[in-house]
Write an enzyme that holds these catalytic residues in place. Structure first.
Site, mmCIF file in Angstrom:
data_model
loop_
_atom_site.group_PDB
_atom_site.id
_atom_site.type_symbol
_atom_site.label_atom_id
_atom_site.label_comp_id
_atom_site.label_asym_id
_atom_site.label_seq_id
_atom_site.Cartn_x
_atom_site.Cartn_y
_atom_site.Cartn_z
ATOM 1 C CG ASP A 14 -2.110 0.932 1.224
ATOM 2 O OD1 ASP A 14 -1.858 1.930 0.498
ATOM 3 O OD2 ASP A 14 -2.941 0.829 1.693
ATOM 4 C CG HIS A 16 -3.426 4.980 -0.454
ATOM 5 N ND1 HIS A 16 -3.713 3.423 -0.684
ATOM 6 C CD2 HIS A 16 -4.142 5.732 -1.140
ATOM 7 C CE1 HIS A 16 -4.262 3.575 -1.908
ATOM 8 N NE2 HIS A 16 -4.646 4.905 -2.203
HETATM 9 C C1 B12 Z 1 -4.882 10.038 -2.722
HETATM 10 C C2 B12 Z 1 -5.347 8.584 -3.238
HETATM 11 C C3 B12 Z 1 -4.386 7.914 -3.821
HETATM 12 C C4 B12 Z 1 -3.030 8.313 -4.291
HETATM 13 C C5 B12 Z 1 -2.070 8.246 -3.029
HETATM 14 C C6 B12 Z 1 -0.789 9.226 -2.698
HETATM 15 C C7 B12 Z 1 -0.228 9.050 -1.606
HETATM 16 N N1 B12 Z 1 1.178 9.100 -1.713
HETATM 17 O O1 B12 Z 1 -0.742 8.824 -0.477
HETATM 18 C C8 B12 Z 1 -2.592 7.410 -5.342
HETATM 19 C C9 B12 Z 1 -3.054 8.285 -6.485
HETATM 20 C C10 B12 Z 1 -1.044 7.336 -5.490
HETATM 21 C C11 B12 Z 1 -3.572 6.286 -5.127
HETATM 22 C C12 B12 Z 1 -3.201 5.049 -5.663
HETATM 23 C C13 B12 Z 1 -4.012 4.009 -5.679
HETATM 24 N N2 B12 Z 1 -5.231 3.941 -5.118
HETATM 25 CO CO1 B12 Z 1 -6.201 5.584 -3.752
HETATM 26 N N3 B12 Z 1 -6.821 6.657 -3.140
HETATM 27 C C14 B12 Z 1 -6.588 7.974 -2.484
HETATM 28 C C15 B12 Z 1 -7.657 8.743 -1.997
HETATM 29 C C16 B12 Z 1 -8.571 9.754 -3.144
HETATM 30 C C17 B12 Z 1 -7.488 9.567 -0.834
HETATM 31 C C18 B12 Z 1 -6.743 8.804 0.315
HETATM 32 C C19 B12 Z 1 -6.046 9.858 1.234
HETATM 33 O O2 B12 Z 1 -5.032 10.290 1.160
HETATM 34 N N4 B12 Z 1 -7.207 10.430 2.151
HETATM 35 C C20 B12 Z 1 -6.747 11.274 3.115
HETATM 36 C C21 B12 Z 1 -6.241 10.760 4.434
HETATM 37 C C22 B12 Z 1 -6.083 11.740 5.470
HETATM 38 O O3 B12 Z 1 -7.055 9.864 5.133
HETATM 39 P P1 B12 Z 1 -7.066 8.260 5.443
HETATM 40 O O4 B12 Z 1 -5.831 7.694 4.578
HETATM 41 O O5 B12 Z 1 -8.271 7.375 5.228
HETATM 42 O O6 B12 Z 1 -6.491 8.372 6.983
HETATM 43 C C23 B12 Z 1 -7.258 8.790 8.080
HETATM 44 C C24 B12 Z 1 -8.256 7.576 8.612
HETATM 45 O O7 B12 Z 1 -8.367 6.742 7.857
HETATM 46 C C25 B12 Z 1 -7.581 7.424 9.800
HETATM 47 N N5 B12 Z 1 -6.511 6.254 9.794
HETATM 48 C C26 B12 Z 1 -5.689 5.818 8.776
HETATM 49 N N6 B12 Z 1 -5.026 4.756 9.164
HETATM 50 C C27 B12 Z 1 -5.016 4.728 10.467
HETATM 51 C C28 B12 Z 1 -4.519 3.860 11.325
HETATM 52 C C29 B12 Z 1 -4.862 4.035 12.752
HETATM 53 C C30 B12 Z 1 -4.188 3.026 13.741
HETATM 54 C C31 B12 Z 1 -6.006 5.028 12.959
HETATM 55 C C32 B12 Z 1 -6.149 5.130 14.695
HETATM 56 C C33 B12 Z 1 -6.500 5.911 12.374
HETATM 57 C C34 B12 Z 1 -6.059 5.711 10.789
HETATM 58 O O8 B12 Z 1 -6.772 8.382 10.186
HETATM 59 C C35 B12 Z 1 -6.259 9.187 8.928
HETATM 60 C C36 B12 Z 1 -6.413 10.670 9.247
HETATM 61 O O9 B12 Z 1 -7.790 11.100 9.537
HETATM 62 C C37 B12 Z 1 -8.576 7.550 -1.610
HETATM 63 C C38 B12 Z 1 -10.259 7.767 -1.659
HETATM 64 C C39 B12 Z 1 -10.471 7.749 0.006
HETATM 65 N N7 B12 Z 1 -11.980 8.185 0.059
HETATM 66 O O10 B12 Z 1 -9.945 7.498 0.871
HETATM 67 C C40 B12 Z 1 -8.410 6.686 -2.815
HETATM 68 C C41 B12 Z 1 -8.337 4.811 -2.501
HETATM 69 C C42 B12 Z 1 -7.930 4.595 -1.086
HETATM 70 N N8 B12 Z 1 -7.556 4.415 -3.662
HETATM 71 C C43 B12 Z 1 -7.896 3.362 -4.043
HETATM 72 C C44 B12 Z 1 -7.130 2.550 -4.712
HETATM 73 C C45 B12 Z 1 -8.014 1.344 -5.484
HETATM 74 C C46 B12 Z 1 -6.040 2.872 -5.347
HETATM 75 C C47 B12 Z 1 -5.053 2.048 -6.537
HETATM 76 C C48 B12 Z 1 -5.093 0.550 -6.124
HETATM 77 C C49 B12 Z 1 -5.604 2.655 -7.785
HETATM 78 C C50 B12 Z 1 -4.956 1.745 -9.107
HETATM 79 N N9 B12 Z 1 -5.777 0.728 -9.272
HETATM 80 O O11 B12 Z 1 -3.672 2.001 -9.135
HETATM 81 C C51 B12 Z 1 -3.723 2.636 -6.175
HETATM 82 C C52 B12 Z 1 -2.974 1.781 -5.038
HETATM 83 C C53 B12 Z 1 -1.384 2.079 -5.109
HETATM 84 C C54 B12 Z 1 -0.771 1.425 -3.847
HETATM 85 N N10 B12 Z 1 0.123 0.629 -4.301
HETATM 86 O O12 B12 Z 1 -1.153 1.418 -2.725
HETATM 87 C C55 B12 Z 1 -9.257 2.773 -3.545
HETATM 88 C C56 B12 Z 1 -9.224 1.706 -2.438
HETATM 89 C C57 B12 Z 1 -10.397 0.836 -2.633
HETATM 90 C C58 B12 Z 1 -10.709 -0.098 -1.415
HETATM 91 N N11 B12 Z 1 -10.088 -0.191 -0.541
HETATM 92 O O13 B12 Z 1 -11.974 -0.528 -1.582
HETATM 93 C C59 B12 Z 1 -9.647 4.273 -2.920
HETATM 94 C C60 B12 Z 1 -10.764 4.093 -1.658
HETATM 95 C C61 B12 Z 1 -10.503 5.175 -3.992
HETATM 96 C C62 B12 Z 1 -11.856 4.411 -4.365
HETATM 97 N N12 B12 Z 1 -12.846 4.970 -3.860
HETATM 98 O O14 B12 Z 1 -11.857 3.341 -5.018
HETATM 99 N N13 B12 Z 1 -4.455 6.544 -4.347
#
Ligand code: B12
Length: 140
Positions: A14, A16
């Site tokens: 992953d 992200h």
């Molecule tokens: C930005 C993004 C990308 C960027 C990442 C850039 C980077 N360097 O980070 C790029 C374009 C590279 C990318 C790639 C991919 N992505 Co993407 N991406 C996103 C997106 C739009 C936002 C993620 C993000 O940064 N969120 C903002 C942060 C702040 O939120 P967060 O990560 O959720 O973290 C918060 C909470 O979850 C929590 N949290 C997280 N971890 C933990 C752990 C603990 C212990 C605790 C307490 C809390 C906690 O706290 C955080 C802060 O509030 C999401 C959509 C979404 N709605 O999430 C898709 C998403 C995650 N991606 C997705 C996918 C499929 C991919 C790819 C596989 C696409 C592809 N076919 O290539 C690739 C994967 C590449 C890889 N090897 O991982 C899917 C995952 C689908 C699923 N799980 O069912 C999503 C959901 C998009 C979608 N709706 O389909 N992605």
């Protein structure tokens, strides 16, 4: 009092990074010593870092949907490595598609995680849970 040490990172293949960065910063601001492993972190690296730093907790992130595959057997590896007492937390999007937070929680608790957090988690609350769990173990 010694600052508790925690390990953060995004597990498996992953890439992200934003969530784990925000979590790491919030933990640092809350008074933790944070060892940030970043993205694409194999489970063995979490274990190695936890041993090297005598960590109190591992907080993993996973967004790309493959968390179950990545962390199956992780708890057992932790126990083998003598990390029985290290808290295991996981958060993010813990499977593919729409998630049922309750089902994810049950599944990952069965895999050995102490707490499981959905993407909408308020980090203040999660960090409050961490302090409470460390206190219950007599570590803070
Ligand atoms: C930005 C993004 C990308 C960027 C990442 C850039 C980077 N360097 O980070 C790029 C374009 C590279 C990318 C790639 C991919 N992505 Co993407 N991406 C996103 C997106 C739009 C936002 C993620 C993000 O940064 N969120 C903002 C942060 C702040 O939120 P967060 O990560 O959720 O973290 C918060 C909470 O979850 C929590 N949290 C997280 N971890 C933990 C752990 C603990 C212990 C605790 C307490 C809390 C906690 O706290 C955080 C802060 O509030 C999401 C959509 C979404 N709605 O999430 C898709 C998403 C995650 N991606 C997705 C996918 C499929 C991919 C790819 C596989 C696409 C592809 N076919 O290539 C690739 C994967 C590449 C890889 N090897 O991982 C899917 C995952 C689908 C699923 N799980 O069912 C999503 C959901 C998009 C979608 N709706 O389909 N992605």
């Amino acid at each position: 009092m010694k600052k508790p040490t925690v390990i953060t990172g995004t597990v498996g293949n992953d890439a992200h990074v934003i969530g784990t960065k925000i979590l790491s910063r919030a933990l640092r601001e809350a008074g933790f010593n944070v060892v940030e492993l970043g993205i694409l972190t194999p489970t063995d690296e979490f274990i190695k870092a936890a041993i090297e730093t005598d960590a109190d907790a591992i907080l993993m992130s996973s967004l790309y949907g493959m968390a179950e595959l990545d962390v199956t057997g992780f708890k057992e590896k932790c126990i083998e490595a003598g990390l029985d007492d290290v808290l295991l937390y996981i958060g993010g999007i813990l499977g593919v598609g729409r998630r049922d937070a309750k089902e994810d929680e049950e599944k990952f608790k069965k895999l050995g995680f102490d707490r499981v957090f959905p993407p909408e988690t308020e980090l203040k609350l999660a960090i409050g849970d961490l302090w409470a769990d460390l206190k219950a173990k007599g570590k803070v």
